[in-house]
Design a protein around this motif. Structure first.
Motif, PDB file in Angstrom:
ATOM      1  N   HIS A 160      80.617 175.020 -69.006  1.00 12.15           N
ATOM      2  CA  HIS A 160      79.765 173.835 -69.176  1.00 12.15           C
ATOM      3  C   HIS A 160      80.594 172.566 -69.351  1.00 12.15           C
ATOM      4  N   LEU A 161      81.755 172.696 -69.980  1.00 13.91           N
ATOM      5  CA  LEU A 161      82.605 171.541 -70.238  1.00 13.91           C
ATOM      6  C   LEU A 161      83.453 171.135 -69.031  1.00 13.91           C
ATOM      7  N   CYS A 162      83.506 171.976 -68.012  1.00 18.65           N
ATOM      8  CA  CYS A 162      84.346 171.690 -66.842  1.00 18.65           C
ATOM      9  C   CYS A 162      83.725 170.586 -65.988  1.00 18.65           C
ATOM     10  N   LYS A 163      84.559 169.618 -65.615  1.00 18.97           N
ATOM     11  CA  LYS A 163      84.101 168.499 -64.799  1.00 18.97           C
ATOM     12  C   LYS A 163      84.894 168.356 -63.507  1.00 18.97           C
ATOM     13  N   THR A 164      85.856 169.227 -63.268  1.00 17.20           N
ATOM     14  CA  THR A 164      86.653 169.186 -62.048  1.00 17.20           C
ATOM     15  C   THR A 164      86.823 170.594 -61.505  1.00 17.20           C
ATOM     16  N   ILE A 165      87.206 170.676 -60.231  1.00 21.37           N
ATOM     17  CA  ILE A 165      87.431 171.976 -59.605  1.00 21.37           C
ATOM     18  C   ILE A 165      88.595 172.705 -60.263  1.00 21.37           C
ATOM     19  N   ASP A 166      89.648 171.963 -60.587  1.00 26.19           N
ATOM     20  CA  ASP A 166      90.810 172.596 -61.234  1.00 26.19           C
ATOM     21  C   ASP A 166      90.422 173.234 -62.552  1.00 26.19           C
ATOM     22  N   LEU A 179      79.228 180.407 -63.125  1.00 27.64           N
ATOM     23  CA  LEU A 179      80.438 180.074 -62.372  1.00 27.64           C
ATOM     24  C   LEU A 179      80.085 179.603 -60.958  1.00 27.64           C
ATOM     25  N   VAL A 180      79.186 180.319 -60.317  1.00 26.75           N
ATOM     26  CA  VAL A 180      78.740 179.943 -58.974  1.00 26.75           C
ATOM     27  C   VAL A 180      78.082 178.561 -59.000  1.00 26.75           C
ATOM     28  N   ASP A 181      77.266 178.311 -59.999  1.00 23.15           N
ATOM     29  CA  ASP A 181      76.572 177.031 -60.126  1.00 23.15           C
ATOM     30  C   ASP A 181      77.563 175.882 -60.300  1.00 23.15           C
ATOM     31  N   PHE A 191      80.547 171.003 -57.889  1.00 26.08           N
ATOM     32  CA  PHE A 191      81.746 170.177 -57.744  1.00 26.08           C
ATOM     33  C   PHE A 191      82.548 170.471 -56.487  1.00 26.08           C
ATOM     34  N   SER A 192      82.020 171.276 -55.571  1.00 27.39           N
ATOM     35  CA  SER A 192      82.758 171.587 -54.342  1.00 27.39           C
ATOM     36  C   SER A 192      82.256 170.794 -53.140  1.00 27.39           C
ATOM     37  N   GLY A 193      81.346 169.867 -53.371  1.00 28.04           N
ATOM     38  CA  GLY A 193      80.791 169.099 -52.257  1.00 28.04           C
ATOM     39  C   GLY A 193      80.017 170.002 -51.328  1.00 28.04           C
ATOM     40  N   SER A 194      80.296 169.879 -50.041  1.00 28.65           N
ATOM     41  CA  SER A 194      79.589 170.702 -49.050  1.00 28.65           C
ATOM     42  C   SER A 194      80.292 172.032 -48.783  1.00 28.65           C
ATOM     43  N   ASN A 195      81.399 172.283 -49.496  1.00 23.84           N
ATOM     44  CA  ASN A 195      82.148 173.527 -49.294  1.00 23.84           C
ATOM     45  C   ASN A 195      81.841 174.494 -50.432  1.00 23.84           C
ATOM     46  N   LEU A 196      81.057 175.523 -50.120  1.00 20.00           N
ATOM     47  CA  LEU A 196      80.678 176.503 -51.136  1.00 20.00           C
ATOM     48  C   LEU A 196      81.486 177.797 -51.014  1.00 20.00           C
ATOM     49  N   GLU A 197      82.666 177.684 -50.442  1.00 22.90           N
ATOM     50  CA  GLU A 197      83.486 178.874 -50.204  1.00 22.90           C
ATOM     51  C   GLU A 197      83.819 179.609 -51.503  1.00 22.90           C
ATOM     52  N   HIS A 198      84.273 178.860 -52.529  1.00 23.06           N
ATOM     53  CA  HIS A 198      84.629 179.486 -53.814  1.00 23.06           C
ATOM     54  C   HIS A 198      83.405 180.138 -54.446  1.00 23.06           C
ATOM     55  N   ALA A 199      82.281 179.414 -54.430  1.00 26.63           N
ATOM     56  CA  ALA A 199      81.058 179.944 -55.031  1.00 26.63           C
ATOM     57  C   ALA A 199      80.625 181.229 -54.326  1.00 26.63           C
ATOM     58  N   ARG A 200      80.718 181.249 -53.011  1.00 25.59           N
ATOM     59  CA  ARG A 200      80.278 182.416 -52.255  1.00 25.59           C
ATOM     60  C   ARG A 200      81.176 183.628 -52.507  1.00 25.59           C
ATOM     61  N   LYS A 201      82.481 183.385 -52.636  1.00 29.37           N
ATOM     62  CA  LYS A 201      83.411 184.490 -52.899  1.00 29.37           C
ATOM     63  C   LYS A 201      83.107 185.152 -54.242  1.00 29.37           C
ATOM     64  N   VAL A 202      82.832 184.327 -55.256  1.00 29.17           N
ATOM     65  CA  VAL A 202      82.501 184.861 -56.573  1.00 29.17           C
ATOM     66  C   VAL A 202      81.225 185.696 -56.492  1.00 29.17           C
ATOM     67  N   PHE A 203      80.231 185.172 -55.773  1.00 27.29           N
ATOM     68  CA  PHE A 203      78.962 185.879 -55.634  1.00 27.29           C
ATOM     69  C   PHE A 203      79.131 187.194 -54.866  1.00 27.29           C
ATOM     70  N   GLY A 242      72.408 176.361 -54.139  1.00 30.09           N
ATOM     71  CA  GLY A 242      73.597 175.641 -53.690  1.00 30.09           C
ATOM     72  C   GLY A 242      73.522 175.287 -52.217  1.00 30.09           C
ATOM     73  N   TYR A 243      73.151 176.257 -51.380  1.00 27.59           N
ATOM     74  CA  TYR A 243      73.040 175.993 -49.940  1.00 27.59           C
ATOM     75  C   TYR A 243      71.870 175.062 -49.636  1.00 27.59           C
ATOM     76  N   ALA A 244      70.772 175.191 -50.371  1.00 25.52           N
ATOM     77  CA  ALA A 244      69.603 174.335 -50.139  1.00 25.52           C
ATOM     78  C   ALA A 244      69.903 172.880 -50.470  1.00 25.52           C
ATOM     79  N   ASN A 245      70.815 172.652 -51.419  1.00 27.81           N
ATOM     80  CA  ASN A 245      71.139 171.286 -51.829  1.00 27.81           C
ATOM     81  C   ASN A 245      72.161 170.614 -50.920  1.00 27.81           C
ATOM     82  N   VAL A 246      73.188 171.370 -50.497  1.00 28.55           N
ATOM     83  CA  VAL A 246      74.285 170.737 -49.757  1.00 28.55           C
ATOM     84  C   VAL A 246      74.488 171.311 -48.367  1.00 28.55           C
ATOM     85  N   GLY A 247      73.816 172.437 -48.038  1.00 30.11           N
ATOM     86  CA  GLY A 247      73.979 173.039 -46.732  1.00 30.11           C
ATOM     87  C   GLY A 247      75.193 173.973 -46.680  1.00 30.11           C
TER      88      GLY A 247
END
Length: 510
Positions: free
Chosen positions: A28-34, A58-60, A65-77, A94-99
């Motif tokens: 919840h406290l994370c504000k960057t990808i790093d 984690l996926v959320d 914070f990944s913009g239109s790239n959900l690669e990290h989120a998808r790998k975790v899922f 995630g996909y519905a919001n950014v594609g």
């Protein structure tokens, strides 16, 4: 920001037992990808990469914070062996919001095949993706799924269905769903008003807005309500509604944000209140490009080309980046004001601002040259275009030919238009009228015969009268109104009175 970093360090420090709530608080406290990646590493080290609760969070966060790239989120899922409905929803969201939106629909299908039952939160996300894709048939299938689950009358799902059908231009179905929602909230009303407005049903949007105001269970209009209904009022140029909304904003202390502000500017502009439009513009502190577009269009449409150019200069000096719409407004203003050098200069500098030239921009230059009477240069310009000239370009050329009575060039432009825009009756009418003006009656009759044979219908012009029951539209010899007989009798009576008055005045003068 420093406080957040210290808090993260405190959480990452030694702790006897790290449970799900610990990791979710950390994320919840994370504000960057790093920061998310470091927290992700902690989740793996702690052996919680298969915890659906943590993985969903984690996926959320990756999706946020990944913009239109959900690669990290998808790998975790994908790495999660047992997924609950919450995890599926987060990925679809995630996909519905950014594609890509089609991926949201694909994940939904995988979810159903896995045996997981969608819930009231699943359908709004997947229907949003359907609307973005204009996937009408797929959305109807999903509507059927929701009905089978008994969720079609759920408020969240109902609101999503209203928005989905409106985006797919099925306004009647959208209204049917809206009417069937048992307990509508303000989102329901906003979605339906927006659906009417975006599909051109402005009168219906306005009537529904007034119905909403009379619904005691809804409360006062919010920011989204005004944003959706202002374009409708602007289109019918209802100045009283503009005053009411303006007063409502002032009385309620609502912030005049760019969305509402640009809507008010457009409304005042369409009503001819240029000073009021400028006053609204001056009150908006955080101006975006839409606000600048609105005020530049306001000056341009009222023939104030110099003021429009001045606003463009202020836009650039304010550090804003103009877009294609700004240049369209400016080029149109220069064309109608006969400002050929200024318009040509603007067109040449578009690339300087990183704005690509579309066919509409080229059409504006053809119109600019044509109105100035330089038809030969307009033809040379069309032949040198780096893109294929379309109906807008040749339409501008045909219009210029009519102004300057160039029959030969008009025939060439019309020949192109009959291929590019074969069902636009206006093109045929212009050429036919030019033939008639030139006394070429057989050619005019030939063109009008083509219109009849192809059953091409010209949009009927109409006038509009504002009454207490709304706006009443009527055309020439319109007999569709229920009180047609009384209306025509009154007109005849007025004609007789005016005729007597005219004769009486003539007698006095003589």
């Amino acid at each position: 920001m420093l406080g957040v970093s210290r808090r993260v360090q405190q959480i990452l420090g030694p702790k006897p037992h790290k449970d799900s709530f610990y990791y979710t608080e950390l994320l919840h406290l994370c504000k960057t990808i790093d920061c998310i990646k470091k927290s992700h590493a902690q989740v793996i080290v702690g052996g919680h990469e298969q915890d659906p609760f943590i993985v969903a969070k984690l996926v959320d966060k990756y999706a946020q914070f990944s913009g239109s790239n959900l690669e990290h989120a998808r790998k975790v899922f994908d790495n999660l062996s047992e997924r609950d409905v919450f995890c599926w929803n987060v990925v679809i969201k995630g996909y519905a919001n950014v594609g890509p939106f089609a991926e949201a629909l694909k994940v939904y299908d995988e979810m159903r095949l896995s045996g997981t039952t969608p819930n009231r939160y699943t359908y709004p996300f997947v229907l949003k993706a359907c609307g973005a894709e204009r996937a009408s048939q797929k959305g109807q299938v999903i509507h059927g799924h929701a009905t089978k689950c008994g969720l079609d009358l759920d408020l969240f799902v109902g609101n999503a269905l209203v928005a989905f059908y409106a985006k797919c231009q099925e306004v009647e179905v959208s209204r049917k769903v809206f009417d069937e929602i048992p307990c509508r909230d303000i989102v329901s009303w906003n979605s339906m008003i927006s659906g009417y407005t975006m599909n051109g049903y402005v009168d219906d949007a306005i009537l529904l807005f007034y119905d909403m105001l009379m619904d005691d269970g809804i409360g006062a209009p919010d920011n989204a309500t005004l944003v959706t209904v202002l374009p409708a009022f602007a289109q019918v140029a209802d100045i009283r509604a503009g005053y009411w909304i303006h007063s409502y904003i002032v009385k309620t202390g609502m912030k005049l944000d760019p969305a509402v502000g640009s809507g008010l500017i457009s409304l005042y502009s369409n009503c001819g209140y240029i000073g009021m439009a400028r006053a609204i513009f001056d009150q908006i502190s955080d101006r975006n490009i839409i606000v600048w577009n609105a005020i530049i269009r306001c000056y341009g449409m009222h023939g104030l080309a110099q003021e429009a150019l001045s606003m463009f200069q202020q836009l650039v000096e304010a550090g804003s980046c103009p877009d294609g719409v700004v240049f369209l407004c400016l080029l149109s203003a220069c064309s109608h004001a006969g400002m050929l050098p200024q318009g040509w200069h603007l067109f040449q500098t578009m690339e300087t601002y990183g704005v690509a030239k579309s066919e509409a921009h080229y059409a504006c230059i053809v119109d600019l040259l044509g109105r100035a009477g330089d038809l030969e240069k307009a033809v040379d310009f069309i032949q040198s275009m780096p893109i294929q000239p379309g109906k807008n370009v040749y339409g501008a050329l045909l219009g210029a030919c009519r102004i300057h009575k160039n029959m030969e060039l008009a025939e060439l432009a019309a020949e192109k238009l009959f291929v590019l825009d074969p069902y636009n009756a206006g093109r045929y009418v212009i050429l036919a009228q030019m033939y008639e003006d030139a006394g070429r009656w057989q050619d005019a009759a030939r063109v009008r015969k083509v219109v009849r044979e192809k059953a091409i219908k010209k949009p009927i012009g109409y006038s509009s009268v504002e009454l207490e029951s709304g706006h009443q539209k009527f055309g020439v010899n319109d007999e569709s109104h229920p009180f047609t007989t009384q209306i025509f009798e009154t007109l005849l009576s007025l004609n007789r009175v005016m005729g007597k008055e005219g004769r009486a005045r003539c007698d006095v003068i003589l």
